[in-house]
Design an enzyme around this catalytic site. Structure first.
Site, PDB file in Angstrom:
ATOM      1  CE  LYS A   1      -6.332  -0.696   4.769  1.00 53.29           C
ATOM      2  NZ  LYS A   1      -7.602  -1.191   4.084  1.00 53.29           N
TER       3      LYS A   1
ATOM      4  CG  HIS B   1      -4.779   0.188  -3.790  1.00 51.50           C
ATOM      5  ND1 HIS B   1      -4.310   0.231  -2.562  1.00 51.50           N
ATOM      6  CD2 HIS B   1      -5.888  -0.664  -3.711  1.00 51.50           C
ATOM      7  CE1 HIS B   1      -4.749  -0.794  -1.783  1.00 51.50           C
ATOM      8  NE2 HIS B   1      -5.691  -1.063  -2.574  1.00 51.50           N
TER       9      HIS B   1
ATOM     10  CE1 TYR C   1      -6.276  -7.548  -6.672  1.00 46.17           C
ATOM     11  CE2 TYR C   1      -6.196  -8.918  -4.670  1.00 46.17           C
ATOM     12  CZ  TYR C   1      -5.878  -7.666  -5.406  1.00 46.17           C
ATOM     13  OH  TYR C   1      -5.539  -6.570  -4.466  1.00 46.17           O
TER      14      TYR C   1
ATOM     15  NE  ARG D   1      -3.054  -3.959  -1.297  1.00 47.43           N
ATOM     16  CZ  ARG D   1      -2.125  -4.516  -0.435  1.00 47.43           C
ATOM     17  NH1 ARG D   1      -1.415  -4.676  -0.284  1.00 47.43           N
ATOM     18  NH2 ARG D   1      -3.226  -5.183   0.460  1.00 47.43           N
TER      19      ARG D   1
ATOM     20  NE  ARG E   1      -3.545  -2.360   2.648  1.00 47.39           N
ATOM     21  CZ  ARG E   1      -3.172  -3.498   3.386  1.00 47.39           C
ATOM     22  NH1 ARG E   1      -2.066  -3.503   4.145  1.00 47.39           N
ATOM     23  NH2 ARG E   1      -3.839  -4.466   3.606  1.00 47.39           N
TER      24      ARG E   1
ATOM     25  CG  HIS F   1      -5.465  -9.216   1.384  1.00 57.51           C
ATOM     26  ND1 HIS F   1      -5.895  -9.617   0.085  1.00 57.51           N
ATOM     27  CD2 HIS F   1      -5.541  -7.790   1.263  1.00 57.51           C
ATOM     28  CE1 HIS F   1      -5.814  -8.375  -0.707  1.00 57.51           C
ATOM     29  NE2 HIS F   1      -5.660  -7.494  -0.015  1.00 57.51           N
TER      30      HIS F   1
END
Length: 328
Positions: A178, A253, A288, A256, A153, A279
């Site tokens: 995150k 992004h 994806y 990414r 990110r 994730h």
């Protein structure tokens, strides 16, 4: 109550990042603006009992109609208010019913965004734009290559410090994502070479520079997310002058997403892609697989042979069909 929530509970008890705190802060700044400008409520006179269901519903509608915020943004603002109400119902049980009514306000259904990504040729064209005869161009190429190669990110990239890079075998970069979760991402040989040359050129191996930002601006300060966007858009614009295959809007992004799609198309397991991207849930990574139409086409061709033959007859030469159409 709001001051305690933003300054003590979120950063202290919840240990959320400064970006998350800023997101909550911006939500309540807009809510106070709405109370003052639309509802004509004096901010210094506001009480917890005033933050009720009709006020919040009106605020969300105001975001959409007056500020032209999309459904996703409206839901994000509502989620921040829900979080505050969960905190407030414990701190102020007297207003429990009012907080429960605010919590019952549902999120709006939003269309799922498409996964925009670049083709390998488009990516190569963008990475070919930096002027390698200049130090800034060499920095930009290293930055964009690292952004793609690690699937980071943009905030994870600008937060990188010198100590987060290990160039000894096996070379890795430590990203903090995150929820302050860290992960180690391996570096591919080309990116490893670029990064080593960049760190040598900018003298980023000295002991005194271990806590310095890995990428700096011209003022020798930490590069910002806006700065990375500017760098990327500069080279995207140049690449678009060469080829029309470059999408109109390319963000960090998108790089990414591009890394994830390229790994998936190369046959890499979704579990490894999940770990690379940081994730928490595999279901997030599955977007994806759902977005890759080429993989779907190949899978269908492998599983089910086509019942049609390539040399079908031309319908316009069917005289009986033409006669029937004339009579219709």
């Amino acid at each position: 109550m709001l001051s305690k929530y933003l300054t003590s509970y979120l950063p202290g008890r919840r240990n959320v990042s400064s970006n998350t705190v800023r997101s909550y802060r911006d939500t309540f700044r807009l809510l106070l603006m709405y109370c003052q400008d639309v509802r004509k409520l004096r901010i210094e006179k506001l009480a917890l009992k005033d933050i009720d269901e009709p006020l919040i519903v009106g605020f969300i509608d105001w975001l959409g109609h007056e500020r032209h915020n999309g459904t996703t943004t409206q839901n994000q603002r509502l989620a921040c208010i829900h979080g505050f109400c969960r905190y407030a119902q414990i701190e102020d049980p007297v207003g429990l019913l009012s907080y429960q009514r605010v919590l019952s306000i549902p999120m709006k259904k939003a269309a799922k965004p498409t996964v925009n990504h670049l083709t390998p040729d488009a990516l190569k064209l963008i990475l070919a734009q930096p002027d390698l005869s200049k130090a800034s161009g060499r920095r930009d190429l290293t930055l964009l290559s690292l952004l793609y190669d690690t699937g980071a990110r943009v905030q994870e990239l600008v937060d990188l410090k010198v100590r987060d890079v290990r160039l000894e075998a096996p070379p890795v970069v430590i990203l903090t994502g995150k929820g302050r979760k860290t992960r180690q991402v391996p570096l591919m040989p080309n990116t490893h070479t670029l990064l080593k040359r960049y760190m040598d050129e900018f003298h980023l191996f000295r002991d005194v520079s271990q806590d310095n930002p890995l990428f700096m601006n011209r003022m020798h300060g930490k590069l910002t997310t806006e700065g990375v966007n500017f760098i990327l858009n500069k080279y995207v614009s140049r690449a678009r002058e060469v080829s029309v295959t470059i999408p109109e809007r390319v963000t960090p992004h998108v790089l990414r997403h591009t890394k994830a799609m390229h790994l998936l198309q190369a046959g890499v397991n979704l579990i490894y892609i999940r770990d690379l991207l940081g994730h928490v849930d595999i279901s997030t990574t599955e977007i994806y697989a759902r977005a890759d139409t080429e993989l779907k086409r190949k899978a269908l061709e492998t599983a089910y042979p086509s019942p049609t033959v390539p040399d079908l007859p031309e319908w316009s030469q069917d005289e009986s069909l033409l006669a029937w159409l004339d009579k219709l």
